[in-house]
Design a protein around this motif. Structure first.
Motif, PDB file in Angstrom:
ATOM      1  N   ASN A 262      24.351 -27.265 -58.650  1.00 40.80           N
ATOM      2  CA  ASN A 262      24.253 -26.035 -57.858  1.00 40.80           C
ATOM      3  C   ASN A 262      22.834 -25.466 -57.890  1.00 40.80           C
ATOM      4  O   ASN A 262      22.617 -24.285 -58.176  1.00 40.80           O
ATOM      5  CB  ASN A 262      25.264 -24.990 -58.341  1.00 40.80           C
ATOM      6  CG  ASN A 262      26.700 -25.477 -58.256  1.00 40.80           C
ATOM      7  OD1 ASN A 262      27.077 -26.157 -57.309  1.00 40.80           O
ATOM      8  ND2 ASN A 262      27.496 -25.151 -59.266  1.00 40.80           N
ATOM      9  N   VAL A 263      21.871 -26.326 -57.591  1.00 42.26           N
ATOM     10  CA  VAL A 263      20.458 -25.940 -57.551  1.00 42.26           C
ATOM     11  C   VAL A 263      19.914 -26.367 -56.181  1.00 42.26           C
ATOM     12  O   VAL A 263      19.709 -27.555 -55.934  1.00 42.26           O
ATOM     13  CB  VAL A 263      19.651 -26.606 -58.683  1.00 42.26           C
ATOM     14  CG1 VAL A 263      18.194 -26.148 -58.642  1.00 42.26           C
ATOM     15  CG2 VAL A 263      20.263 -26.294 -60.050  1.00 42.26           C
ATOM     16  N   ALA A 264      19.669 -25.415 -55.307  1.00 37.59           N
ATOM     17  CA  ALA A 264      19.233 -25.751 -53.951  1.00 37.59           C
ATOM     18  C   ALA A 264      17.863 -26.414 -53.935  1.00 37.59           C
ATOM     19  O   ALA A 264      17.604 -27.306 -53.126  1.00 37.59           O
ATOM     20  CB  ALA A 264      19.223 -24.494 -53.083  1.00 37.59           C
ATOM     21  N   ASN A 265      16.972 -25.999 -54.841  1.00 33.12           N
ATOM     22  CA  ASN A 265      15.597 -26.512 -54.881  1.00 33.12           C
ATOM     23  C   ASN A 265      15.276 -27.004 -56.293  1.00 33.12           C
ATOM     24  O   ASN A 265      14.694 -26.266 -57.095  1.00 33.12           O
ATOM     25  CB  ASN A 265      14.612 -25.416 -54.476  1.00 33.12           C
ATOM     26  CG  ASN A 265      14.882 -24.885 -53.089  1.00 33.12           C
ATOM     27  OD1 ASN A 265      14.693 -25.580 -52.102  1.00 33.12           O
ATOM     28  ND2 ASN A 265      15.351 -23.641 -53.013  1.00 33.12           N
ATOM     29  N   PRO A 266      15.655 -28.229 -56.626  1.00 28.90           N
ATOM     30  CA  PRO A 266      15.393 -28.723 -57.988  1.00 28.90           C
ATOM     31  C   PRO A 266      13.917 -28.691 -58.368  1.00 28.90           C
ATOM     32  O   PRO A 266      13.579 -28.320 -59.497  1.00 28.90           O
ATOM     33  CB  PRO A 266      15.928 -30.158 -57.942  1.00 28.90           C
ATOM     34  CG  PRO A 266      16.951 -30.152 -56.850  1.00 28.90           C
ATOM     35  CD  PRO A 266      16.410 -29.212 -55.826  1.00 28.90           C
ATOM     36  N   THR A 267      13.029 -29.116 -57.461  1.00 33.37           N
ATOM     37  CA  THR A 267      11.592 -29.062 -57.726  1.00 33.37           C
ATOM     38  C   THR A 267      10.869 -28.561 -56.480  1.00 33.37           C
ATOM     39  O   THR A 267      11.281 -28.843 -55.355  1.00 33.37           O
ATOM     40  CB  THR A 267      11.009 -30.442 -58.112  1.00 33.37           C
ATOM     41  OG1 THR A 267      11.048 -31.300 -56.965  1.00 33.37           O
ATOM     42  CG2 THR A 267      11.774 -31.082 -59.256  1.00 33.37           C
ATOM     43  N   VAL A 268       9.770 -27.825 -56.702  1.00 35.95           N
ATOM     44  CA  VAL A 268       8.917 -27.388 -55.599  1.00 35.95           C
ATOM     45  C   VAL A 268       7.459 -27.617 -56.001  1.00 35.95           C
ATOM     46  O   VAL A 268       7.114 -27.588 -57.186  1.00 35.95           O
ATOM     47  CB  VAL A 268       9.143 -25.908 -55.228  1.00 35.95           C
ATOM     48  CG1 VAL A 268      10.566 -25.689 -54.744  1.00 35.95           C
ATOM     49  CG2 VAL A 268       8.832 -24.979 -56.397  1.00 35.95           C
ATOM     50  N   THR A 269       6.609 -27.838 -55.007  1.00 37.78           N
ATOM     51  CA  THR A 269       5.193 -28.104 -55.276  1.00 37.78           C
ATOM     52  C   THR A 269       4.304 -26.942 -54.864  1.00 37.78           C
ATOM     53  O   THR A 269       3.082 -27.078 -54.837  1.00 37.78           O
ATOM     54  CB  THR A 269       4.736 -29.376 -54.541  1.00 37.78           C
ATOM     55  OG1 THR A 269       4.991 -29.221 -53.135  1.00 37.78           O
ATOM     56  CG2 THR A 269       5.472 -30.595 -55.076  1.00 37.78           C
TER      57      THR A 269
END
Length: 328
Positions: A262-269
């Motif tokens: 339930n994590v819409a954005n696991p990683t962002v840069t």
């Protein structure tokens, strides 16, 4: 876990393994294995970056002081003596208490710790913080800054602080953050002070985040500037609001075999006003979660220690059984 460093302290590292679930355990070098038969294991010395640079041993185990009041805690933490400071009960403090070099700060039982304030590690070396409850801090719960080196932050329960729960910045280095349970909070873990602090932070901020449980928290798990490499391994992210891991300001973050649920954005840069950073991902397990964001041509330095990662599918069971206080 996978290739986590071999012990740097003398002798074979032993673990207190508590059987419960049938979860995959992890191997640290040739000496440590967390295998399918046990729910979790508590290391007696740190894995990852805190095991390098001479290792992190904390304070003397033969000089032990137990504190039950704010005044006694403040005195013991700032003492120049190499010692173990045992915190008994939930102590209310005001502001940030300074921790001197060569200290182990250890909670007694599962509910001892600090409320109302936090711990400040500034320009010190060789500190262990374990088995403590941190809540309702008026600033940071744990602040590591000013070229502090060799810190192990392990098996703590952190929640509801004003700013960061575990912030690491200003040239600090060789740190492992493991088996912590973070909940009821917004900005969890900052790594790197600000966008204009490249001169102090570049080449430092080497941190291993392993087996932590980010439980309904919102952002910064961690939020990274300049550091390369940072190792985010075998953590469990559940019901995270804004994003899981952020890499900015040309940082290099290796996000490996974590469990995102339930994590819409696991990683962002990219986040905030910061320039973009680099992320390398490998075999993360996702349940009702979005796709990891990476940059084409991203440059992430190699992890400089050997380790054997835990299988991504078992991370949830392992971490929920083992993270937090009362497990060491």
């Amino acid at each position: 876990m996978s290739a986590l460093p071999k012990p740097t302290l003398g002798g074979t590292r032993r673990r207190t393994v508590i059987a419960a679930l049938s979860a995959t355990v992890l191997a640290v070098g040739a000496a440590q294995v967390i295998g399918p038969a046990n729910a979790y294991a508590a290391e007696s010395s740190p894995v990852g970056f805190a095991s390098l640079n001479g290792g992190t041993t904390g304070g003397s185990t033969s000089t032990v002081v137990t504190v039950t009041s704010a005044s006694a805690l403040k005195t013991a933490l700032s003492s120049s003596t190499s010692q173990t400071v045992k915190v008994s009960g939930l102590i209310t403090i005001s502001g940030m208490y300074s921790v001197a070099s060569n200290k182990t700060v250890l909670g007694v039982g599962s509910s001892s710790g600090i409320t109302g304030g936090g711990l400040n590690l500034s320009g010190v070396k060789n500190v262990i913080i374990r088995n403590l409850v941190f809540k309702n801090a008026a600033d940071d719960s744990i602040n590591v800054q000013s070229s502090t080196t060799n810190v192990w932050i392990d098996h703590n329960d952190l929640s509801n602080g004003y700013d960061g729960l575990i912030d690491i910045k200003r040239g600090s280095d060789y740190i492992t953050v493991s088996w912590n349970h973070l909940h009821d909070h917004d900005k969890s873990m900052l790594l790197g002070h600000s966008d204009d602090n490249a001169a102090e932070d570049t080449g430092h901020l080497r941190v291993t985040y392993v087996h932590n449980w980010f439980d309904g928290t919102n952002q910064r798990h961690p939020r990274v500037r300049f550091a390369n490499p940072v190792h985010v391994l075998n953590n469990y992210y559940s019901n995270v609001g804004s994003y899981g891991v952020a890499s900015t300001e040309n940082a290099g973050v290796y996000v490996e075999r974590n469990y995102f649920e339930n994590v819409a954005n696991p990683t962002v840069t990219q986040t905030g006003d910061s320039d973009a950073g680099n992320i390398k991902v490998l075999n993360n397990y996702k349940v009702n979660s979005g796709t990891e964001q990476v940059r084409n041509g991203a440059s992430v330095a190699a992890i400089p220690y050997s380790y054997t990662p835990e299988a991504n599918t078992s991370v949830k069971a392992t971490v929920t059984a083992g993270a937090g206080t009362g497990k060491i």
